[in-house]
Write a protein that holds these residues in place. Structure first.
Motif, PDB file in Angstrom:
ATOM      1  N   TYR A  43      -1.864  36.248  36.262  1.00  0.00           N
ATOM      2  CA  TYR A  43      -1.859  36.160  37.718  1.00  0.00           C
ATOM      3  C   TYR A  43      -0.991  37.298  38.241  1.00  0.00           C
ATOM      4  O   TYR A  43       0.144  37.466  37.804  1.00  0.00           O
ATOM      5  CB  TYR A  43      -1.289  34.803  38.129  1.00  0.00           C
ATOM      6  CG  TYR A  43      -0.883  34.672  39.564  1.00  0.00           C
ATOM      7  CD1 TYR A  43      -1.832  34.677  40.579  1.00  0.00           C
ATOM      8  CD2 TYR A  43       0.454  34.535  39.897  1.00  0.00           C
ATOM      9  CE1 TYR A  43      -1.444  34.546  41.885  1.00  0.00           C
ATOM     10  CE2 TYR A  43       0.848  34.401  41.204  1.00  0.00           C
ATOM     11  CZ  TYR A  43      -0.112  34.405  42.202  1.00  0.00           C
ATOM     12  OH  TYR A  43       0.282  34.272  43.497  1.00  0.00           O
TER      13      TYR A  43
ATOM     14  N   ASN B 268      -6.395  35.006  32.364  1.00  0.00           N
ATOM     15  CA  ASN B 268      -5.535  33.877  32.705  1.00  0.00           C
ATOM     16  C   ASN B 268      -4.221  34.336  33.305  1.00  0.00           C
ATOM     17  O   ASN B 268      -3.361  33.533  33.621  1.00  0.00           O
ATOM     18  CB  ASN B 268      -5.289  32.987  31.483  1.00  0.00           C
ATOM     19  CG  ASN B 268      -4.703  33.758  30.336  1.00  0.00           C
ATOM     20  OD1 ASN B 268      -4.849  34.975  30.256  1.00  0.00           O
ATOM     21  ND2 ASN B 268      -4.037  33.074  29.444  1.00  0.00           N
TER      22      ASN B 268
ATOM     23  N   CYS C  42      -9.105  22.958  38.393  1.00  0.00           N
ATOM     24  CA  CYS C  42      -9.698  23.611  39.547  1.00  0.00           C
ATOM     25  C   CYS C  42      -8.827  24.729  40.099  1.00  0.00           C
ATOM     26  O   CYS C  42      -9.227  25.419  41.030  1.00  0.00           O
ATOM     27  CB  CYS C  42      -9.961  22.602  40.649  1.00  0.00           C
ATOM     28  SG  CYS C  42     -11.154  21.370  40.151  1.00  0.00           S
ATOM     29  N   SER C  43      -7.634  24.879  39.569  1.00  0.00           N
ATOM     30  CA  SER C  43      -6.726  25.877  40.132  1.00  0.00           C
ATOM     31  C   SER C  43      -6.642  27.080  39.201  1.00  0.00           C
ATOM     32  O   SER C  43      -6.524  26.931  37.988  1.00  0.00           O
ATOM     33  CB  SER C  43      -5.358  25.236  40.314  1.00  0.00           C
ATOM     34  OG  SER C  43      -4.367  26.203  40.212  1.00  0.00           O
ATOM     35  N   LYS C  44      -6.693  28.271  39.792  1.00  0.00           N
ATOM     36  CA  LYS C  44      -6.601  29.476  38.967  1.00  0.00           C
ATOM     37  C   LYS C  44      -5.216  29.626  38.361  1.00  0.00           C
ATOM     38  O   LYS C  44      -5.033  30.305  37.368  1.00  0.00           O
ATOM     39  CB  LYS C  44      -6.922  30.706  39.816  1.00  0.00           C
ATOM     40  CG  LYS C  44      -8.394  30.959  39.880  1.00  0.00           C
ATOM     41  CD  LYS C  44      -8.702  32.281  40.520  1.00  0.00           C
ATOM     42  CE  LYS C  44     -10.210  32.427  40.602  1.00  0.00           C
ATOM     43  NZ  LYS C  44     -10.630  33.479  41.487  1.00  0.00           N
ATOM     44  N   GLN C  45      -4.231  29.040  39.014  1.00  0.00           N
ATOM     45  CA  GLN C  45      -2.868  29.142  38.487  1.00  0.00           C
ATOM     46  C   GLN C  45      -2.454  27.866  37.778  1.00  0.00           C
ATOM     47  O   GLN C  45      -1.279  27.634  37.570  1.00  0.00           O
ATOM     48  CB  GLN C  45      -1.914  29.455  39.623  1.00  0.00           C
ATOM     49  CG  GLN C  45      -2.042  30.883  40.095  1.00  0.00           C
ATOM     50  CD  GLN C  45      -2.047  30.960  41.593  1.00  0.00           C
ATOM     51  OE1 GLN C  45      -1.230  30.340  42.243  1.00  0.00           O
ATOM     52  NE2 GLN C  45      -2.965  31.713  42.156  1.00  0.00           N
TER      53      GLN C  45
ATOM     54  N   ARG D 121     -10.436  28.798  31.748  1.00  0.00           N
ATOM     55  CA  ARG D 121     -10.828  29.593  32.913  1.00  0.00           C
ATOM     56  C   ARG D 121     -12.282  30.029  32.778  1.00  0.00           C
ATOM     57  O   ARG D 121     -13.031  30.049  33.749  1.00  0.00           O
ATOM     58  CB  ARG D 121      -9.924  30.814  33.070  1.00  0.00           C
ATOM     59  CG  ARG D 121      -8.505  30.491  33.436  1.00  0.00           C
ATOM     60  CD  ARG D 121      -8.296  30.315  34.936  1.00  0.00           C
ATOM     61  NE  ARG D 121      -8.727  31.470  35.663  1.00  0.00           N
ATOM     62  CZ  ARG D 121      -9.790  31.519  36.438  1.00  0.00           C
ATOM     63  NH1 ARG D 121     -10.538  30.451  36.592  1.00  0.00           N
ATOM     64  NH2 ARG D 121     -10.117  32.607  37.080  1.00  0.00           N
TER      65      ARG D 121
ATOM     66  N   ILE E 223     -12.393  37.943  33.974  1.00  0.00           N
ATOM     67  CA  ILE E 223     -11.662  36.677  33.887  1.00  0.00           C
ATOM     68  C   ILE E 223     -10.381  36.904  33.097  1.00  0.00           C
ATOM     69  O   ILE E 223     -10.407  37.435  31.995  1.00  0.00           O
ATOM     70  CB  ILE E 223     -12.507  35.600  33.188  1.00  0.00           C
ATOM     71  CG1 ILE E 223     -13.796  35.380  33.968  1.00  0.00           C
ATOM     72  CG2 ILE E 223     -11.734  34.311  33.081  1.00  0.00           C
ATOM     73  CD1 ILE E 223     -14.773  34.521  33.254  1.00  0.00           C
TER      74      ILE E 223
ATOM     75  N   GLN F 105     -15.238  29.210  35.290  1.00  0.00           N
ATOM     76  CA  GLN F 105     -15.956  30.301  35.943  1.00  0.00           C
ATOM     77  C   GLN F 105     -17.469  30.136  35.783  1.00  0.00           C
ATOM     78  O   GLN F 105     -18.230  30.377  36.705  1.00  0.00           O
ATOM     79  CB  GLN F 105     -15.502  31.632  35.330  1.00  0.00           C
ATOM     80  CG  GLN F 105     -15.967  32.853  36.068  1.00  0.00           C
ATOM     81  CD  GLN F 105     -15.108  33.109  37.278  1.00  0.00           C
ATOM     82  OE1 GLN F 105     -13.955  32.700  37.326  1.00  0.00           O
ATOM     83  NE2 GLN F 105     -15.648  33.761  38.275  1.00  0.00           N
TER      84      GLN F 105
END
Lengths: 513, 316, 225
Positions: free
Chosen positions: C6, C4, C129-132, A24, C2, A28
């Motif tokens: 959710y 990880n 590319c996905s936050k989840q 992540r 930031i 970012q």
């Protein structure tokens, strides 16, 4: 290093979660990371492949730890909220390589926990025995998956290389004879170059993730082992405390000014309150609230807004609207029949005609648009267009009877109509003539769909005095007749007619010589 | 309230909640939803007062378990399958009737065209199939072949069953997923199959093997061809949602349409399993006289077409 | 910030934190599943090679079932495939609920897109590319893979004596001090002192004494008497 600006959430995780955090982070801060990676490796890649297309990439692979130093530099700065640009990273890069510059590309190159160990040497600056002891301590856990992370990244690098090669293979048109499997075993340079380029892209893609994961795992290990997050928290407490000591004097001085500074705020608040009460007072439906209740009300409302804006409520809002994004032709779904050669000639003729037709259409649309905006254009070009010649857009109600324009001698016509007791026509004529007059005089904006009262309101906003009074009584009379079927008496009608003559004809006579 | 007092006060409730979640029996004694709401309240208190992270994460996990238990979707198999065959699938077939009709027209239109061309111009097959495949095809349906004298052993029927399932269903899935390429993938597979089918059947007629061929394909063809056409229609629905997403964003439109056409895909998947079964055990049997096969095949065609094209009965 | 994790908002208006599983652990889980499938297929081929053609047919059926239904069956009955279970992962819908047949079918069907052009390249890019950490199948089916943590025990710490200290602290600072005390068992004695020394100017002592004082503060904050 500003510990207040920490950019990651530091709670204890397991090692897999810390790798995820690393990914992540890399995503970012993709801009400096990938920018740096491309800028630093591309010249080497080009140079090495030019020198030897076959073995150049292995040289680049060997030197990879050097480039990773720069990536770690960016990661470690960004974690504390310090924005690093690509240029800054490139400038700082040289100094970052100095430690273990040889070891990292020779005997440490195959270390199974390279990504995890790098921060110890580069960021903590430990060397020799100290470094070894420190690493031993950090690796003392059952949850040490840094080797797995390296393996995973290594394999993904390979898979992505082949994936990209397959993609290239897919994109090559069918007529071009090129079989990936055959080419791979052949001695051709083309496949070598394709392989090198794909591998290079895979390397650029993976390296920031690998270093990010390793760095996050290292931070996480420190959090678990040494309470790094707690250390930061305690430092923050101390910073705040010492800042408070220093600023005690400042506060004492500022205390006096504080009153003054507070005043405008208080004033603004009361002002707002007054406004709110005024608004409430004008609304007759709303019961009057006492000042206190109102204050409470607004206070509650404000705090509610504050709570609703806070973290547990996501305030997700999806807004969709149509926006012009330029010409994008979407391909239609229809399949073409396979044999078209016979039709081609016909199509060509049609296409030629279509071109002409399209041009004609285009020009006529432009012309039409010009015609529509002729008034604006006239205003722009300062050409006087006699707007009065335009037909008046009279409200529909006034045109009760079909009329072909106004009669030339209105008073005579009125008299005649009065004789016949055709009061509807009389009123209609009065309405039409006076509205036309007022329209020309006062620039009323009348539309066909207006009701009587809307029309009156429009008149009221533009016209004053005698004319207004006359129009009010005229329209009222009209409403009574048209809607309530109340027949007006003869005197009233006669009075109205004379009134009309007084209001309109005399004014007109006085004005026009 | 301090953290410890808070824990002391609530601990029993939390413990009870956890035990209730773990026990399978349902009792009316405890109001689980109410306890759950209380727990959410506790968590928000703990968060707002910044109690220790460990406590917050403990409550968080407990809450997640509770949520999964309380809002758990049903996961039954047989009953939904019945409902699916009787209601859901016909309803979806009706909803996407437009696409399905067009897919049928396209498929049979192209197949007929190809049939006509090959019938009139037998050499046309060389443009479509490689020579080896043509030879193989001719061997397969050669009535004088010794295979047609004796019954195939049931073990080889099993091979074919497995092979057919694998093959057919891959085609259906491909055309569904091919919808993602703006529907062109689905159309490609549909047209390719139509072409292949038309050319092959015309060639078989040309060389006069039609009896062995049509008696073979008629029964399972009812299910297989229809299923392929339906799945291609489903693919084009997805493709069209990407081309014209209406008021949604493309990704949302794609998601929504994928959910909507999923019954179509699942339905055609069921039909393909049936088809593979028939193909392996019924169509390939040589002891059944051809007129029986034609009769049964005809009946299957009528049934399938009625099932696909009848209007779905009203839900209520 | 930031993270990880959710935050999932429930109808009750509270956030539940879910931790989506990323590239690393899912690759590992996939490899474990691949091994399991490989072993099963290998064993089946060994067992079926003596049954001739019928065995081959059965093998095809088995291959098909394992290819398409191995993940689906495990996901709807156990929440995740054995490989994912081994790494403590579970597949859930976007709203945190256990996965059911349609969702699982969809996400596994779309495996055939994720695998393009080779070796899950599209899936890899989609996850990045996905936050989840969703691959394309997850996007379509509205699912995600998360870590399944069991409710942890709240750690307790002991204090012997209670010197009275009062400091004005913000809530977050209090949280830090409580976390210090709660996690004190996992740190060495020297490290504890080192940490406590950070607050030397406020506690006005160092070393052991500071540790005791800090723990006492934490005890006071959580209300331990």
């Amino acid at each position: 290093m500003k510990i207040e600006a920490l950019a990651i959430d530091t709670h204890p995780r397991n090692s897999w979660k810390s790798f995820d955090l690393g990914c992540r982070m890399a995503m970012q801060w993709w801009w400096p990371l990938y920018g740096f990676m491309l800028c630093s490796t591309l010249p080497f890649f080009l140079l090495f492949t030019l020198l030897s297309p076959e073995y150049g990439v292995y040289l680049l692979w060997l030197l990879k730890p050097w480039f990773e130093r720069g990536l770690l530099y960016i990661h470690s700065r960004q974690v504390f909220g310090q924005q690093v640009s690509v240029v800054e990273a490139l400038k700082a890069w040289q100094s970052q390589i100095k430690v273990y510059w040889l070891a990292s590309i020779t005997w440490q190159r195959l270390s199974p926990s390279r990504g995890f160990d790098l921060p110890v040497a580069q960021l903590e600056g430990l060397r020799g025995e100290k470094r070894k002891a420190r690493l031993r301590l950090l690796h003392q856990t059952t949850d040490d998956n840094s080797f797995w992370w390296l393996l995973i990244c290594l394999h993904w690098e390979l898979f992505i290389t082949f994936g990209l090669l397959m993609l290239v293979n897919m994109l090559i048109p069918l007529g071009f004879e090129w079989n990936i499997a055959e080419a791979f075993y052949s001695e051709s340079n083309l496949i070598l170059i394709a392989y090198n380029v794909c591998w290079y892209f895979a390397l650029v893609l993976i390296a920031p993730l690998f270093i990010g994961g390793g760095f996050a795992a290292y931070l996480n290990r420190r959090i678990l082992l040494e309470g790094w997050d707690i250390e930061l928290g305690l430092k923050k407490i101390r910073n705040r405390w010492s800042a408070k000591q220093i600023s005690l004097l400042v506060i004492l001085v500022a205390g006096l000014m504080g009153y003054a500074a507070d005043a405008p705020v208080a004033y603004a608040q009361t002002n707002e309150l007054e406004q709110a009460t005024e608004e409430l007072a004008t609304d007759p439906e709303e019961p009057q609230l006492s000042e206190d209740a109102l204050k409470k009300h607004t206070a509650i409302k404000e705090s509610l807004q504050e709570i609703l804006a806070g973290p547990p409520f996501h305030n997700k809002e999806m807004v969709r609207d149509w926006r012009w994004t330029g010409w994008k032709w979407e391909s239609s779904e229809s399949e073409e029949p396979p044999d078209l050669s016979g039709w081609m000639g016909v199509f060509a003729v049609i296409a030629k005609f279509a071109e002409v037709i399209l041009w004609v259409l285009f020009i006529s649309i432009i012309g039409w648009l010009l015609w529509l905006s002729r008034h604006q254009l006239a205003k722009l070009l300062n050409i006087k267009v006699d707007l009065k010649k335009q037909k008046v857009d009279l409200p529909a109600f006034s045109r009760h009877e079909k009329q072909q324009g106004l009669p030339s001698d209105i008073p005579a016509e009125l008299d005649a109509l009065l004789e016949q007791q055709a009061y509807r026509q009389v009123l209609s004529l009065l309405l039409v003539s006076s509205l036309t007059y007022l329209y020309e005089k006062h620039d009323l904006s009348l539309t066909e769909s207006m009701t009587e009262l809307e029309c009156l309101a429009e008149i009221r906003s533009k016209v004053q005095g005698e004319s207004l009074r006359f129009m009010t009584s005229l329209i009222q009379l009209w409403i009574d007749l048209a809607w309530a079927h109340r027949w007006p008496n003869a005197e009233k009608m006669a009075e109205l007619c004379t009134q009309w003559q007084q209001v309109f004809l005399t004014v007109e006579a006085g004005e026009t010589p | 309230m301090r953290q410890n007092d808070f824990i002391q006060l609530k601990q029993q409730d939390w413990q009870l909640f956890k035990e209730l979640l773990e026990s399978s029996e349902v009792s009316d004694e405890h109001d689980l939803p109410k306890m759950f709401r209380q727990l959410t309240h506790d968590l928000s208190i703990a968060k707002s007062r910044h109690y220790s992270p460990a406590l917050i994460s403990h409550l968080n996990q407990l809450l997640l378990l509770g949520q999964q238990q309380l809002y758990k979707p049903h996961n039954r198999i047989l009953m939904p399958l019945m409902v699916f065959v009787k209601h859901t699938f016909p309803a979806q077939l009706t909803e996407f009737r437009f696409y399905i009709i067009w897919a049928h027209i396209l498929f049979y239109g192209v197949a007929l065209l190809m049939f006509g061309i090959t019938f009139l111009e037998p050499e046309f097959i060389r443009n479509v199939l490689p020579n080896a495949q043509v030879v193989h095809l001719e061997e397969m349906y050669d009535p004088s072949d010794s295979r047609f004298e004796e019954e195939r052993a049931s073990d080889s029927d099993f091979i074919m069953f497995g092979y057919y399932i694998f093959n057919n269903i891959s085609i259906a899935f491909q055309s569904f997923v091919g919808g993602l390429l703006l529907g062109f993938g689905a159309l490609y597979i549909l047209l390719f199959n139509a072409l292949y089918f038309g050319v092959v059947s015309a060639h078989i007629v040309n060389i006069g093997y039609q009896d062995t061929f049509f008696s073979f394909v008629i029964t399972h063809g009812a299910f297989e061809l229809t299923a392929i056409v339906i799945s291609a229609a489903a693919g084009t629905v997805i493709g069209y949602s990407l081309i014209a997403p209406k008021k949604l964003s493309r990704i949302h439109a794609m998601k929504a349409s994928a959910k909507k056409v999923f019954p179509l895909i699942f339905g055609s998947f069921l039909m393909l399993v049936i088809a593979a079964f028939i193909e392996a055990f019924w169509s390939s049997s040589h002891s059944i006289p051809n007129y029986v096969k034609y009769a049964v095949g005809g009946f299957c065609w009528v049934w399938v077409l009625v099932y696909v094209f009848r209007r779905a009965p009203n839900e209520n | 910030m930031i993270d990880n994790r959710y935050a999932l908002e429930t109808p009750e208006g509270i956030d539940i934190m879910l931790t989506p599983a990323g590239i690393g652990v899912r690759t590992m889980a996939f490899v474990v599943d691949l091994l399991i499938r490989g072993v099963v297929l290998f064993a089946a081929s060994m067992a079926l090679q003596f049954t001739g053609n019928m065995g081959q047919g059965l093998f095809f059926i088995l291959l098909f079932c394992i290819e398409w239904f191995y993940p689906v069956l495990f996901e709807i009955y156990r929440g995740a495939t054995p490989g994912k279970k081994y790494f403590g992962l579970v597949v859930v819908y976007d709203n945190g609920l256990p996965i059911t047949l349609p969702g699982s079918m969809l996400r596994n069907l779309f495996r055939s897109i994720d695998i393009l052009p080779f070796a899950y390249l599209s899936g890899f890019v989609a996850i990045l590319c996905s936050k989840q950490f969703k691959r394309i199948g997850d996007h379509v089916a509205g699912t995600m893979v998360v870590y399944q943590d069991t409710p942890s025990k709240v750690e307790h710490f002991t204090v012997d004596e209670l010197p009275q200290i009062t400091l004005s602290l913000t809530l977050e600072e209090q949280q830090t001090i409580v976390a210090y005390a709660e996690r004190s068992q996992s740190f060495s004695e020297e490290r504890l002192q080192e940490l406590a020394n950070q607050l030397e100017p406020m506690l006005e002592c160092r070393g052991e004494e500071a540790v005791i004082k800090l723990k006492a503060m934490a005890a006071g904050l959580v209300g331990k008497v």
